[in-house]
Structure formats: C-alpha cells, structure tokens
Design an enzyme around this catalytic site. Sequence first.
Site, PDB file in Angstrom:
ATOM      1  N   HIS A  26      -7.478  -1.565   2.473  1.00 22.22           N
ATOM      2  CA  HIS A  26      -7.285  -2.308   3.723  1.00 22.22           C
ATOM      3  C   HIS A  26      -7.626  -3.789   3.495  1.00 22.22           C
ATOM      4  O   HIS A  26      -8.546  -4.106   2.735  1.00 22.22           O
ATOM      5  CB  HIS A  26      -8.162  -1.718   4.831  1.00 22.22           C
ATOM      6  N   GLU A  49       0.913  -3.806   6.177  1.00 22.67           N
ATOM      7  CA  GLU A  49       0.132  -4.525   7.192  1.00 22.67           C
ATOM      8  C   GLU A  49       0.091  -6.009   6.837  1.00 22.67           C
ATOM      9  O   GLU A  49      -0.773  -6.438   6.063  1.00 22.67           O
ATOM     10  CB  GLU A  49      -1.304  -3.975   7.240  1.00 22.67           C
TER      11      GLU A  49
END
Length: 256
Positions: free
Chosen positions: A96, A166
């Site tokens: 992430h 993302e």
Amino acid sequence: MQSKKLIIGNWKMNPLTAKEAEKLFSVVVKEVSVIKKTEIVICPPYIYLEKLKKIRTSKIKLGVQDAFGGDVGAFTGEVSADMLDNFGVRYTILGHSERRSMGESNADINKKIKSALTSGLSVILCVGENTRDQDHGYFNFVKTQLEECLVGVSKNLVSKIIIAYEPVWAISTTVDRKDATAADSLEMSIFIKKVLSDKFGGEVSKIRIIYGGSVNTKDAEDFLKNGGVDGLLVGRVSLDAKKFTEIIKICETLNK
Ligand code: PGA
C-alpha cells in the site's frame, strides 16, 4: 475478466476501539446477508481480528493490511503470513502507498508477496503512481512496481494475486488530491494486463484488477462499469457501514 467482482474495505488504522470495530462489522454483516454474487473482504487492524472472527458470516472474508516476509523468529513487532493463515485470514493487502511512504521498497514487497502466497494467502498488491506527468512516465513507474514486486512469483500462483491500481494522487488522504476518472482506471487496467501477460502469458486472465482511490457511492458504478476493473478497494468510505454496503449493493446489481 473473472465473473465474481470484489469489494474490499481497507479500514487502515481505524476505528479507535474494539467496540466500534464490532459495531461497524456487525452492521455490514447484517446488510450484506442478501449478497450472492459479490466477494467481500474487510481488512481491519490486526488487533480486531479475534473479535470480528466471532461475528458469524459466510459473506465476508477477513484480510489484513500487511504481512511479514519471513517465517517464525526474532522479528519484533511483526506478524507472519503463516500466523495469519493459521488464524483464518484469507487476504493481505501488500505494498500500500502508505506503507511505501514509510520506506517499504519493491524488494521488501516482493519478499512479503512470496511469503504470503507460500502460506496460502491471497495477495492484494497495490500499485500506483504518485503524480501524473505529461510524458506519461507514470506507465513505466507502474510497470517497474509490477515487475519488481512480482519477481520470481510462479505462474501457478497467479490466481491468488489481485492488483489494486491506486493512483496516490487520488487517495483520500493525499493533500490536494484530485479525482481519478473511470477512463484513467481503464487505460491503466489495460496497461497492467499487458505487463502481466508479458510475464505470465495466458494465466493473466486469472488475475483480478481492482481500482482504489477515494471511491464513494457516487462514482463506484462508473468505475465498475467503465473502469476496466473487477472490483474496488475502498478506504475512508469503508468506515461508514451504510455507504460501504451501498457500494457492495451497486456492485451486486452490476454482476451478471
Ligand atoms: P481511500 O483509500 O478510499 O480513502 O482513498 C483507498 C486506499 O488507500 O486503499
């Protein structure tokens, strides 16, 4: 594209108490009891897993937000993929951008991916550029992330990999963030498939690609319909049971 779409909630470091975590989870459990065609994963902080596991549901699988890239041993503060698998966790987010910004490299993520896959976990690998430049250098940036993070990963395990695109500039916590569009998602999804098919050949059809970055109840349908993705990774809005379940229901209606 695989038929079952995937909605993943990334709670990040929220909420503050176990009581709130149980409440949030319970409301979602209740609301999704009618869902049949959408795969739902919730990734809470480790500390809440034990309690949430006791709330019975066949509709939601538990995931985590990180897993260590090694076995047992003297690694203060870490939790291994084997431990998570033994506990009943099925998914882990890896790479992430918030962890990358704390210093995690593609090589670190590669170790974690291999360890998680060996333990039997499914991996949600996050990739995405920090900014967009006019020369389209961001394509190469994402390509490098994919190549370096997936070095040495066997073709046999690709069905356990989900790629979450993302774009960091669209994530809700990014200062001066901008909205990404379904068209941004579509062009990157096509590019990611190309990079992965160069690496894994026909097996690429087993890898699901999802979009994340400030997804909300207003744009979820557009991303799912027109963004070239098999699902969504939802951060901030997954902390609002009503809105999160609304996104799941939107997805369910679109699933054939
Ligand atoms: P956001 O988070 O939906 O709050 O932008 C997505 C993520 O960072 O996984």
